[in-house]
Scaffold this motif. Structure first.
Motif, short mmCIF file in Angstrom:
data_model
loop_
_atom_site.label_atom_id
_atom_site.label_comp_id
_atom_site.label_asym_id
_atom_site.label_seq_id
_atom_site.Cartn_x
_atom_site.Cartn_y
_atom_site.Cartn_z
N VAL A 11 5.48 1.25 11.15
CA VAL A 11 5.25 1.32 9.70
C VAL A 11 5.57 2.72 9.18
O VAL A 11 6.20 2.88 8.13
N GLU A 15 8.40 3.65 6.33
CA GLU A 15 8.05 4.31 5.08
C GLU A 15 8.57 5.74 4.99
O GLU A 15 8.86 6.24 3.91
N LYS A 20 1.93 6.87 2.36
CA LYS A 20 2.23 5.47 2.04
C LYS A 20 2.01 4.56 3.24
O LYS A 20 1.51 3.44 3.10
N LYS A 24 -0.57 1.42 3.52
CA LYS A 24 -0.07 0.09 3.87
C LYS A 24 -0.85 -0.51 5.04
O LYS A 24 -1.04 -1.73 5.12
N GLU A 129 1.48 -8.86 -3.26
CA GLU A 129 1.81 -7.51 -2.78
C GLU A 129 0.91 -7.10 -1.63
O GLU A 129 1.37 -6.60 -0.60
N SER A 130 -0.39 -7.33 -1.80
CA SER A 130 -1.34 -6.95 -0.75
C SER A 130 -1.15 -7.81 0.50
O SER A 130 -1.21 -7.32 1.63
N GLN A 133 1.80 -6.61 2.53
CA GLN A 133 1.47 -5.38 3.25
C GLN A 133 0.72 -5.69 4.53
O GLN A 133 1.00 -5.13 5.60
N GLN A 134 -0.26 -6.59 4.43
CA GLN A 134 -1.06 -6.93 5.61
C GLN A 134 -0.24 -7.71 6.63
O GLN A 134 -0.44 -7.57 7.84
N ARG A 136 2.99 -7.33 7.18
CA ARG A 136 3.85 -6.35 7.85
C ARG A 136 3.05 -5.50 8.82
O ARG A 136 3.59 -5.03 9.83
#
Length: 325
Positions: A11, A15, A20, A24, A129-130, A133-134, A136
């Motif tokens: 991650v 990024e 960030k 994430k 969106e959230s 993120q989780q 990934r």
């Protein structure tokens, strides 16, 4: 090094920003930095060039390649062991918005649980969106998301596309358009509703931060029209229930919920497609690309897709027009 350290590193490598990446992963910057430092110490290499900006070193780029191989091998092994286990027991993590959970998950559970009584499910109810993120960050196995753009690291399986509808009752049209209500209703049934043509009716509006509300406000603003809002709520089910007194912009999933909660003989609410280009929802099933999943997760994906097909069939049969494709 625990496999989680490699997940965190990947991650950060994607990024190229510790702040960030930590956000994430839902961890602190210090915790993430400590994991990266332990990797560097263990392998005796520097993974990032930290000044002037964070960049991968040659060793870091090599680590990205091998870390993905290790993660994929780990996931493949877990999936295989789960499928080989007698009386397969396991746990999966599903992401879905709170509203879609309320409408769909009961049916999904009723179909899936008898097939896999030894599988437990954790539901993460959040926005797209959230959830992505989780996903990934390897904190979800699969999620149901809205309007996901193509991306290199996720498998996106389209299921249905929803067109927004507008609740306009006959009683409301009779009250505000007494001379033309029959003509209006026939036009709505044939062509859908141009919201600008009914801006004199009272409206029920979603909260200002809602994506649909933002688009609706823009539509009226550029046409110098400002409808009279008598109710502001995030509860679209309530909008349907109060349709005799105001116009509501509704997702078709609430028609499906209405169908589930009412008898066959009950009269469905009067809704029509919205003609204006406000928003459509592309509903997809999303998982990490290239990651093998246990059969019990693949089976859940099949059940979810079957539920979406049922949703489309029932809602479209409720009306003389298609709201879902």
């Amino acid at each position: 090094m625990h496999i989680q350290g490699f997940e965190y590193f990947l991650v950060a490598a994607e990024e190229l920003n510790i702040t960030k990446a930590a956000a994430k992963l839902y961890i602190s910057q210090q915790y993430l930095s400590a994991h990266i430092h332990r990797l560097e110490e263990q392998y005796g290499v520097e993974l990032f060039q930290r000044r002037p900006t964070l960049q991968l070193t040659l060793a870091g780029k090599a680590m990205v390649f091998y870390a993905w191989q290790m993660l994929n091998a780990e996931n493949a092994m877990k999936a295989k062991f789960a499928d080989l286990a007698e009386n397969c027991a396991g746990h999966l993590k599903l992401g879905m918005s709170r509203q879609r959970t309320q409408v769909f998950f009961g049916n999904i559970w009723d179909e899936y649980q008898p097939q896999h009584p030894n599988i437990s499910i954790t539901l993460e109810e959040n926005n797209t969106e959230s959830l992505l993120q989780q996903l990934r960050a390897n904190k979800l196995d699969v999620c149901v998301c809205v309007n996901v753009p193509p991306t290199h690291d996720l498998e996106i399986i389209p299921m249905v596309t929803e067109q927004l509808c507008c609740s306009v009752s006959t009683a409301l049209l009779q009250a505000y358009h007494p001379e033309t209500w029959e003509i209006d209703r026939a036009r709505f049934q044939k062509e859908g509703v141009d919201l600008l043509s009914i801006q004199d009716l009272p409206f029920y509006l979603l909260p200002p931060q809602n994506r649909i509300r933002v688009n609706l406000d823009h539509l009226f603003s550029v046409n110098n029209m400002y409808p009279h809002a008598t109710l502001e709520t995030n509860n679209q089910e309530l909008m349907l229930r109060l349709a005799d007194d105001g116009v509501g912009i509704i997702s078709p999933m609430y028609l499906y919920q209405y169908w589930q909660n009412n008898t066959v003989s009950s009269t469905p609410p009067q809704v029509f497609p919205v003609k204006n280009d406000i928003s459509t929802n592309n509903i997809s099933l999303v998982c990490r690309k290239g990651q093998p999943l246990p059969k019990y997760v693949e089976d859940l994906k099949l059940v979810i897709r079957a539920e979406m097909n049922r949703y489309r069939s029932i809602v479209n049969k409720m009306n003389a027009f298609e709201l879902i494709i």
